[in-house]
Design an enzyme around this catalytic site. Structure first.
Site, PDB file in Angstrom:
ATOM      1  N   ASP A   1     120.191  42.971  -4.855  1.00  0.00           N
ATOM      2  CA  ASP A   1     120.665  44.328  -5.120  1.00  0.00           C
ATOM      3  C   ASP A   1     120.205  44.851  -6.482  1.00  0.00           C
ATOM      4  O   ASP A   1     120.100  44.087  -7.438  1.00  0.00           O
ATOM      5  CB  ASP A   1     122.199  44.302  -5.069  1.00  0.00           C
ATOM      6  CG  ASP A   1     122.774  45.684  -4.895  1.00  0.00           C
ATOM      7  OD1 ASP A   1     122.022  46.608  -4.519  1.00  0.00           O
ATOM      8  OD2 ASP A   1     123.971  45.840  -5.137  1.00  0.00           O
ATOM      9  N   GLY A   2     119.981  46.151  -6.526  1.00  0.00           N
ATOM     10  CA  GLY A   2     119.674  46.790  -7.811  1.00  0.00           C
ATOM     11  C   GLY A   2     118.220  47.227  -7.945  1.00  0.00           C
ATOM     12  O   GLY A   2     117.818  47.715  -9.009  1.00  0.00           O
TER      13      GLY A   2
ATOM     14  N   ARG B   1     111.936  54.431  -6.251  1.00  0.00           N
ATOM     15  CA  ARG B   1     112.799  53.308  -5.859  1.00  0.00           C
ATOM     16  C   ARG B   1     111.991  52.163  -5.235  1.00  0.00           C
ATOM     17  O   ARG B   1     112.302  50.992  -5.407  1.00  0.00           O
ATOM     18  CB  ARG B   1     113.846  53.795  -4.841  1.00  0.00           C
ATOM     19  CG  ARG B   1     114.891  54.740  -5.416  1.00  0.00           C
ATOM     20  CD  ARG B   1     115.808  55.260  -4.312  1.00  0.00           C
ATOM     21  NE  ARG B   1     116.383  54.169  -3.526  1.00  0.00           N
ATOM     22  CZ  ARG B   1     117.434  53.445  -3.906  1.00  0.00           C
ATOM     23  NH1 ARG B   1     118.025  53.698  -5.054  1.00  0.00           N
ATOM     24  NH2 ARG B   1     117.891  52.472  -3.143  1.00  0.00           N
TER      25      ARG B   1
ATOM     26  N   HIS C   1     111.694  47.625  -5.115  1.00  0.00           N
ATOM     27  CA  HIS C   1     111.622  46.692  -3.979  1.00  0.00           C
ATOM     28  C   HIS C   1     110.390  45.801  -4.111  1.00  0.00           C
ATOM     29  O   HIS C   1     110.449  44.597  -3.858  1.00  0.00           O
ATOM     30  CB  HIS C   1     111.557  47.458  -2.649  1.00  0.00           C
ATOM     31  CG  HIS C   1     112.763  48.327  -2.386  1.00  0.00           C
ATOM     32  ND1 HIS C   1     114.046  47.893  -2.612  1.00  0.00           N
ATOM     33  CD2 HIS C   1     112.874  49.592  -1.902  1.00  0.00           C
ATOM     34  CE1 HIS C   1     114.904  48.857  -2.290  1.00  0.00           C
ATOM     35  NE2 HIS C   1     114.217  49.897  -1.866  1.00  0.00           N
TER      36      HIS C   1
ATOM     37  N   LEU D   1     113.359  23.593   2.705  1.00  0.00           N
ATOM     38  CA  LEU D   1     114.347  24.676   2.621  1.00  0.00           C
ATOM     39  C   LEU D   1     114.260  25.598   3.851  1.00  0.00           C
ATOM     40  O   LEU D   1     113.163  25.935   4.295  1.00  0.00           O
ATOM     41  CB  LEU D   1     114.047  25.507   1.362  1.00  0.00           C
ATOM     42  CG  LEU D   1     114.951  26.700   1.093  1.00  0.00           C
ATOM     43  CD1 LEU D   1     116.326  26.237   0.608  1.00  0.00           C
ATOM     44  CD2 LEU D   1     114.317  27.637   0.055  1.00  0.00           C
TER      45      LEU D   1
END
Ligand code: FPP
Length: 250
Positions: free
Chosen positions: A24-25, A37, A41, A136
């Protein structure tokens, strides 16, 4: 790759088996710099890859789940949604070989309807390429919502019950969890959210029933491996009782 941050010295029993992260952010990070924006990302992609490396470096973390696109993110502007769809597709295509080389097993958790076909194709190709990997497990949560996941699970369960495959009286927490998107996903141990927000935002609701919540202030594009290690150190200090009583020596 060797982590540039030293691995903290934590006993294996205090390492979280499953870390869930809300990336987030990104938007705020970009806006603070007068950027679009979408630039936030783009920067967030590298941060996710650093977190994968940090989990491998730590050892003992078996699952890392990342919230990439929620069922609520469709409410964003058409431009941003289009960007996020194309971006997810490209990240998967560009990173899958690198993740495969690190023995990472990629899984997708999310809803099929509405998701771009090209994104589903890349998610499935990444799953297929890495399905036998033993390191993982990285869960890409794309078009994911915790409530949607439970609703989808209940729907399939009701179908199975109406075909006589399942008796309603036999349904338990364990059986319901077998109908979620990733039936073998263990409960979340550490739920990590940067950017100063302190809520779950519908992420892995079922699996996070007893997760330890760690909130940090940094925005995701500034998040580092050291921040992940700090969160694990914080987790290691917590007293997890799962509803049991505090034990007294006296
Ligand atoms: C939230 O920040 C972030 C996202 C909606 C997208 C994050 C996705 C990536 C980093 C790429 C990963 C790709 C895959 C396929 C896993 P925000 O826009 O809500 O930020 P804000 O709260 O500042 O507005």
């Amino acid at each position: 790759m060797t982590s540039p941050h030293p691995r903290p010295d934590i006993a294996p029993e205090f390492i979280p088996r499953h870390i869930a992260v809300v990336m987030d952010g990104n938007g705020r990070w970009a806006q603070q710099r007068g950027l679009k924006r979408t630039e936030g990302h783009k920067r967030g992609e590298a941060v996710l890859m650093d977190c994968v490396d940090a989990c491998i470096e730590l050892g003992g973390v078996e699952w890392l789940s990342a919230y990439a696109f929620s069922t609520e993110n469709w409410r964003r502007s058409a431009d941003e949604v289009r960007f996020l769809m194309g971006f997810s597709r490209d990240v998967l295509r560009n990173r899958r070989n690198e993740l495969h080389a690190k023995n990472v097993r990629i899984r997708w958790a999310g809803r099929r309807p509405r998701l771009w076909r090209s994104v589903i194709r890349e998610l499935e190709a990444a799953e297929e390429l890495t399905r036998h990997n033993t390191g993982l497990t990285l869960v890409m949560c794309v078009n994911y919502g915790g409530r949607a996941e439970i609703v989808d699970g209940v729907r399939t369960l009701i179908d199975a019950a109406s075909n006589g495959q399942v008796r309603p009286g036999d349904i338990t927490e364990e059986t319901l969890s077998q109908w979620l998107y990733q039936p073998d996903m263990p409960d979340v141990d550490l739920f990590l959210r940067p950017s100063g927000e302190q809520r779950t935002s519908n992420f892995l609701l079922w699996q996070s029933a007893y997760a330890e919540m760690v909130y940090q202030e940094k925005l995701w594009p500034d998040f580092t491996q050291q921040d992940l290690f700090d969160a694990v150190l914080e987790y290691a200090k917590r007293d997890r009782r799962f509803g049991g009583a505090i034990e007294h020596n006296a």
